[in-house]
Design a protein around this motif. Sequence first.
Motif, PDB file in Angstrom:
ATOM      1  N   ASP A  73      -2.639  -8.459 -25.191  1.00 56.34           N
ATOM      2  CA  ASP A  73      -1.879  -8.618 -26.362  1.00 56.34           C
ATOM      3  C   ASP A  73      -1.679 -10.019 -26.911  1.00 56.34           C
ATOM      4  N   CYS A  74      -1.966 -10.432 -28.099  1.00 63.28           N
ATOM      5  CA  CYS A  74      -1.770 -11.714 -28.556  1.00 63.28           C
ATOM      6  C   CYS A  74      -0.770 -11.721 -29.798  1.00 63.28           C
ATOM      7  N   PRO A  75       0.529 -12.341 -29.683  1.00 65.57           N
ATOM      8  CA  PRO A  75       1.272 -12.740 -28.612  1.00 65.57           C
ATOM      9  C   PRO A  75       1.576 -11.333 -27.547  1.00 65.57           C
ATOM     10  N   PRO A  76       2.327 -11.692 -26.535  1.00 69.41           N
ATOM     11  CA  PRO A  76       2.618 -12.747 -25.992  1.00 69.41           C
ATOM     12  C   PRO A  76       1.278 -13.577 -25.123  1.00 69.41           C
ATOM     13  N   GLY A  77       0.264 -12.938 -25.047  1.00 72.38           N
ATOM     14  CA  GLY A  77      -0.753 -13.449 -24.467  1.00 72.38           C
ATOM     15  C   GLY A  77      -1.423 -14.581 -25.272  1.00 72.38           C
ATOM     16  N   GLU A  78      -2.194 -15.406 -24.779  1.00 70.09           N
ATOM     17  CA  GLU A  78      -2.972 -16.298 -25.507  1.00 70.09           C
ATOM     18  C   GLU A  78      -4.147 -16.948 -25.012  1.00 70.09           C
ATOM     19  N   ILE A  79      -5.243 -16.935 -25.530  1.00 68.31           N
ATOM     20  CA  ILE A  79      -6.632 -17.350 -24.948  1.00 68.31           C
ATOM     21  C   ILE A  79      -6.726 -18.824 -25.489  1.00 68.31           C
ATOM     22  N   THR A  80      -6.534 -19.862 -24.448  1.00 66.80           N
ATOM     23  CA  THR A  80      -6.278 -21.085 -24.632  1.00 66.80           C
ATOM     24  C   THR A  80      -7.565 -21.861 -24.516  1.00 66.80           C
ATOM     25  N   SER A  81      -8.670 -21.491 -24.057  1.00 68.35           N
ATOM     26  CA  SER A  81      -9.993 -22.056 -24.079  1.00 68.35           C
ATOM     27  C   SER A  81     -10.953 -21.273 -23.417  1.00 68.35           C
ATOM     28  N   GLY A  82     -12.256 -21.709 -23.584  1.00 60.24           N
ATOM     29  CA  GLY A  82     -13.331 -20.971 -22.961  1.00 60.24           C
ATOM     30  C   GLY A  82     -14.099 -20.073 -23.777  1.00 60.24           C
ATOM     31  N   GLN A  83     -15.310 -19.394 -23.390  1.00 63.86           N
ATOM     32  CA  GLN A  83     -16.268 -18.439 -24.176  1.00 63.86           C
ATOM     33  C   GLN A  83     -16.232 -17.462 -23.206  1.00 63.86           C
ATOM     34  N   ILE A  84     -16.460 -16.282 -23.923  1.00 65.93           N
ATOM     35  CA  ILE A  84     -17.232 -14.984 -23.222  1.00 65.93           C
ATOM     36  C   ILE A  84     -18.491 -14.529 -24.108  1.00 65.93           C
ATOM     37  N   LEU A  85     -19.444 -14.851 -23.291  1.00 65.78           N
ATOM     38  CA  LEU A  85     -20.723 -14.809 -23.999  1.00 65.78           C
ATOM     39  C   LEU A  85     -21.407 -13.412 -23.262  1.00 65.78           C
ATOM     40  N   PHE A  86     -21.693 -12.555 -24.510  1.00 66.32           N
ATOM     41  CA  PHE A  86     -22.335 -11.368 -24.206  1.00 66.32           C
ATOM     42  C   PHE A  86     -23.904 -11.248 -24.911  1.00 66.32           C
ATOM     43  N   GLU A  87     -24.854 -11.406 -24.333  1.00 69.31           N
ATOM     44  CA  GLU A  87     -25.973 -11.508 -24.548  1.00 69.31           C
ATOM     45  C   GLU A  87     -26.190 -12.778 -25.698  1.00 69.31           C
ATOM     46  N   GLY A  88     -25.606 -13.701 -25.205  1.00 67.46           N
ATOM     47  CA  GLY A  88     -25.468 -15.427 -25.727  1.00 67.46           C
ATOM     48  C   GLY A  88     -24.668 -15.302 -26.901  1.00 67.46           C
ATOM     49  N   ARG A  89     -23.703 -14.283 -27.392  1.00 68.72           N
ATOM     50  CA  ARG A  89     -22.969 -14.193 -28.546  1.00 68.72           C
ATOM     51  C   ARG A  89     -21.541 -14.428 -27.992  1.00 68.72           C
ATOM     52  N   ASP A  90     -20.604 -15.194 -28.378  1.00 70.09           N
ATOM     53  CA  ASP A  90     -19.612 -15.641 -28.111  1.00 70.09           C
ATOM     54  C   ASP A  90     -18.282 -14.622 -28.570  1.00 70.09           C
TER      55      ASP A  90
END
Length: 539
Positions: free
Chosen positions: A60-77
């Motif tokens: 849940d954004c907010p209160p959660g927040e992804i501040t950095s990084g990548q999640i690559l599935f078959e090369g797609r972020d």
Amino acid sequence: MAEHLLELRDLSVRFHTARGLVQAVQGVSWHLDRGETLAILGESGSGKSVSASAVMNLIDCPPGEITSGQILFEGRDLLTLNEEARREINGRRIAMIFQDPLSHLNPVYPVGWQIAETATAHGTPAQEARARARELIARVGIPDPDAAMRKYPHQFSGGQRQRLMIAMALALKPDILIADEPTTALDVTVQAEVLSLLGELQRETGMGLLLITHDLGVVAEIADRAVVMEGGRIVEAGTPYDLYHNATHPYTRKLISAAPGRGEMRADRAPVTPLLSCRGLRKEYGSFTALKGAEFDVMPGECLAVVGESGSGKSTVARLVLRLEEASGGQALWKGEDLLTKTPREMAKVRRQLQMVFQDPTQSLNPRMSVYEIISEAWAIHRDVLPKSRWRGRVQELLEQVGLKPEHADRYPHQFSGGQRQRIAIARALALEPELIICDEAVSALDVSIQAQVIQLLGRLRDELGIAFVFIAHDLPVVRDFADRVLVMQKGEIVEQGSVRQIFDAPREPYTQRLLAAGLDPDPEVQARRRAERLALQA
């Protein structure tokens, strides 16, 4: 082509809370390939479930927040895709099963409809989706699939509900299955069956399996690789063998040392006059007999463990002794007096000496009451135990006794972890200074180190205060370390009982042997031998 099926690169997630920012995941990187099982190992608060939730876009954004990084599935972020694109992937390409299936299955719809709805939501024709649902229900081992299609979640056992969750997740033949603590609260035999089922399905489909767990035995049984998380960071990674035999990080070594089943078994006790004696204890529900003439004793200051699969009658014994349900026959003699014949007023007095700690503290602790109110409620009911002027001090003493802080008295249950809530439940049980505490799966859902701490606490209370325990459990290594005697139940009957040494070293009954063979060991080499023994017994 992408190098890996799924890859996290430098993922960081934080949450905005009333007490400030919480860094739940910090710079986490791992990968998962086709046909591979990757285990994310760690305790509550380590960030393992948060990182998996980020893959499914469930933060849940907010209160959660992804501040950095990548999640690559078959090369797609995945983090760069819009909501519609993520919906095409979630369920169809990446599916997830959760720890508590009863919370994630809709109680008002038949399970067949719910499994089919997973497919129809992604465009599968209704008739085809229904046929697929029936096929999956049969595939995950639910008997009579046609009848099962029409049943509701509450009509299945815990292990069956988890199988139905697996069927739902597999409805669209995903490339990746994320399993978040899928076997935590299951009996050892059911746990072994679910893990075996996941392995079979993986071999059939070639899917990648991401397994979130705190159980080293599960890692040893099914994982190809594992990463260990603490405080939102990965502290170690490797094969199960390397992590168990060559761990370098102190946290990994702490997890391994906390694994139960390695301590000395307790010596046999000299016979004394029983505190509780049950004779011919029976419970019938119409034509169904849940408990068939149970007979056993509990001695002062001893721990009698009651083990067996779901439906064996373990919890029924506890409810009958405490008069939470009325027995159909037999006796439960407490210091020679039959509890089953006492009036409600007489029973209220005895309850001061008999207390219970339930499996799920989230349900057994009133969310509207502070910890102080929860613990002191016993003195409000039994007014002659302690004057009100001493309540606050005694609550603080009890909290310290179970490893919590005095200032925790003014907090509410939701502000604690699962292990801390169970400690509060134990403090509540101790408030009336009982002679017998019945623990109904009281440590089954706890992390290994928290579990070890709670067992150590219960052992100290037994030794210092002379409290006796009836310890209902499915975790056999914990029973081995804590119990004095063991009672094995199957289908409402006691099939074997004896000292912990006799039951674990020389079990007589085939059922007991199967239970022990189904237990998981954190050492991959030992677990490989157990797996072979289990297969031999099945053959």
